[in-house]
Enzyme design. Structure first.
Site, PDB file in Angstrom:
ATOM      1  N   ARG A 108     -24.831 111.728 -56.628  1.00  0.00           N
ATOM      2  CA  ARG A 108     -25.593 112.836 -57.217  1.00  0.00           C
ATOM      3  C   ARG A 108     -26.507 112.308 -58.297  1.00  0.00           C
ATOM      4  NH1 ARG A 108     -22.486 118.097 -59.318  1.00  0.00           N
ATOM      5  NH2 ARG A 108     -22.153 116.761 -61.104  1.00  0.00           N
ATOM      6  N   THR A 112     -31.021 115.911 -61.636  1.00  0.00           N
ATOM      7  CA  THR A 112     -31.320 117.014 -60.706  1.00  0.00           C
ATOM      8  C   THR A 112     -30.049 117.522 -60.012  1.00  0.00           C
ATOM      9  OG1 THR A 112     -31.618 115.559 -58.802  1.00  0.00           O
ATOM     10  CG2 THR A 112     -33.560 115.966 -60.187  1.00  0.00           C
ATOM     11  N   ASP A 204     -14.837 113.357 -63.782  1.00  0.00           N
ATOM     12  CA  ASP A 204     -15.516 112.638 -62.697  1.00  0.00           C
ATOM     13  C   ASP A 204     -14.461 111.992 -61.797  1.00  0.00           C
ATOM     14  OD1 ASP A 204     -16.744 110.448 -61.207  1.00  0.00           O
ATOM     15  OD2 ASP A 204     -18.538 110.932 -62.362  1.00  0.00           O
ATOM     16  N   ASP A 207     -14.859 108.129 -60.973  1.00  0.00           N
ATOM     17  CA  ASP A 207     -14.520 107.275 -62.115  1.00  0.00           C
ATOM     18  C   ASP A 207     -13.013 107.251 -62.359  1.00  0.00           C
ATOM     19  OD1 ASP A 207     -17.077 106.452 -62.628  1.00  0.00           O
ATOM     20  OD2 ASP A 207     -17.480 107.984 -64.142  1.00  0.00           O
TER      21      ASP A 207
HETATM   22  C1  PRP Z   1     -19.073 113.490 -56.919  1.00  0.00           C
HETATM   23  C2  PRP Z   1     -18.010 114.020 -55.971  1.00  0.00           C
HETATM   24  C3  PRP Z   1     -18.826 114.644 -54.887  1.00  0.00           C
HETATM   25  C4  PRP Z   1     -19.998 115.196 -55.643  1.00  0.00           C
HETATM   26  C5  PRP Z   1     -19.800 116.669 -55.804  1.00  0.00           C
HETATM   27  O1  PRP Z   1     -19.603 112.313 -56.456  1.00  0.00           O
HETATM   28  O2  PRP Z   1     -17.140 113.029 -55.506  1.00  0.00           O
HETATM   29  O3  PRP Z   1     -19.263 113.742 -53.885  1.00  0.00           O
HETATM   30  O4  PRP Z   1     -20.022 114.549 -56.911  1.00  0.00           O
HETATM   31  O5  PRP Z   1     -20.901 117.239 -56.403  1.00  0.00           O
HETATM   32  P1  PRP Z   1     -21.871 118.259 -55.652  1.00  0.00           P
HETATM   33  O6  PRP Z   1     -20.988 119.232 -54.933  1.00  0.00           O
HETATM   34  O7  PRP Z   1     -22.632 118.885 -56.793  1.00  0.00           O
HETATM   35  O8  PRP Z   1     -22.761 117.479 -54.733  1.00  0.00           O
HETATM   36  P2  PRP Z   1     -20.658 111.435 -57.295  1.00  0.00           P
HETATM   37  O9  PRP Z   1     -22.050 111.815 -56.915  1.00  0.00           O
HETATM   38  O10 PRP Z   1     -20.319 111.530 -58.747  1.00  0.00           O
HETATM   39  O11 PRP Z   1     -20.440 109.985 -56.722  1.00  0.00           O
HETATM   40  P3  PRP Z   1     -19.153 109.036 -56.801  1.00  0.00           P
HETATM   41  O12 PRP Z   1     -18.087 109.637 -55.906  1.00  0.00           O
HETATM   42  O13 PRP Z   1     -19.691 107.744 -56.282  1.00  0.00           O
HETATM   43  O14 PRP Z   1     -18.699 108.958 -58.229  1.00  0.00           O
HETATM   44  N1  URA Z   2     -18.262 115.472 -59.360  1.00  0.00           N
HETATM   45  C1  URA Z   2     -17.117 115.199 -60.003  1.00  0.00           C
HETATM   46  O1  URA Z   2     -16.532 114.121 -59.841  1.00  0.00           O
HETATM   47  N2  URA Z   2     -16.616 116.149 -60.827  1.00  0.00           N
HETATM   48  C2  URA Z   2     -17.216 117.338 -61.023  1.00  0.00           C
HETATM   49  O2  URA Z   2     -16.699 118.174 -61.787  1.00  0.00           O
HETATM   50  C3  URA Z   2     -18.421 117.587 -60.344  1.00  0.00           C
HETATM   51  C4  URA Z   2     -18.934 116.651 -59.517  1.00  0.00           C
END
Ligand code: PRP
Ligand code: URA
Length: 213
Positions: A108, A112, A204, A207
């Protein structure tokens, strides 16, 4: 009794709720967090896979030969959304070890909140498989919608989406964008905040699973 809307199951099982509460706690460390994500995925998967196709096979018991049902396991694929969805994969594979695993890489944009694709590899033939997409967090729904879009473009048809925590906003968007898929949610939280994080949520997920912050 789990809460059912059309195409959506929201789990109420006490074991799932208990484990999600431990996940939320900011004092829960990486090891425990990772193990809980896997356990919850397995508990949710037990219900989400109740319609897996069976086929009768011949088995010889100590008493006699009989025809008895077994899962036609070759027909399944688990597709985690990277990174955080990876944490749920082993929970599903514990139930169906012969399932194939695809990967969809999305992140993400911090400003944005729009998803960006960086990787996609799916097992073939994808159109014949029951596909379980995993991601612990369904926030705005952008990542889930993009992942299901990709899978459909590649020919995937029987799609289930599994998230441990969902925001009402993301669940609504995903249902509207893909009314034909089954959605499984461990807990439906209150809302998104101004940074599109789920409240109360768990922070997160990527993380916390990988210990990167
Ligand atoms: C997080 C989570 C989802 C997304 C959800 O991933 O694991 O994939 O955000 O958010 P959304 O519904 O608003 O799209 P992130 O983009 O943080 O990537 P990561 O798993 O690599 O940390
Ligand atoms: N992605 C995450 O990991 N946590 C949130 O709360 C939203 C998006």
């Amino acid at each position: 009794m789990d809460l059912l809307m059309e195409n959506v199951t929201i789990f109420t099982h006490p074991l799932i709720q208990h484990k999600i509460s431990i996940l939320r706690d900011k004092k829960t460390g990486t090891n425990e967090f990772r193990a809980l994500i896997e356990e919850i995925a397995m508990l949710m998967g037990f219900e989400a896979l109740r319609d897996l196709p069976l086929q009768d096979v011949e088995v010889e018991t100590p008493i006699e030969t009989c025809m008895t049902p077994m899962i036609a396991g070759k027909k399944m694929a688990v597709v985690p959304i990277l990174r955080a969805g990876l944490g749920m994969v082993n929970g599903i594979l514990a139930l169906v070890p012969s399932a194939k695993v695809g990967h969809i890489g999305l992140y993400r944009d911090e400003k944005t909140h729009e998803p960006h694709e960086y990787y996609c590899k799916l097992p073939s033939p994808i159109e014949q498989r029951t596909i379980v997409v995993t991601d612990p967090m369904l926030a705005t729904g952008g990542s889930a919608i993009a992942a299901v879009d990709f899978i459909k473009q590649y020919g995937g048809k029987h799609i289930k989406f599994m998230s441990i925590i969902a925001a009402p906003e993301g669940l609504k968007r995903l249902r509207e964008a893909h009314p034909d898929i089954q959605i499984y949610v461990g807990h439906l939280d209150r809302q998104l905040n101004e940074n599109a994080y789920i409240c109360p949520g768990l922070g997160d997920a990527g993380d916390r699973i990988f210990g990167t912050k």
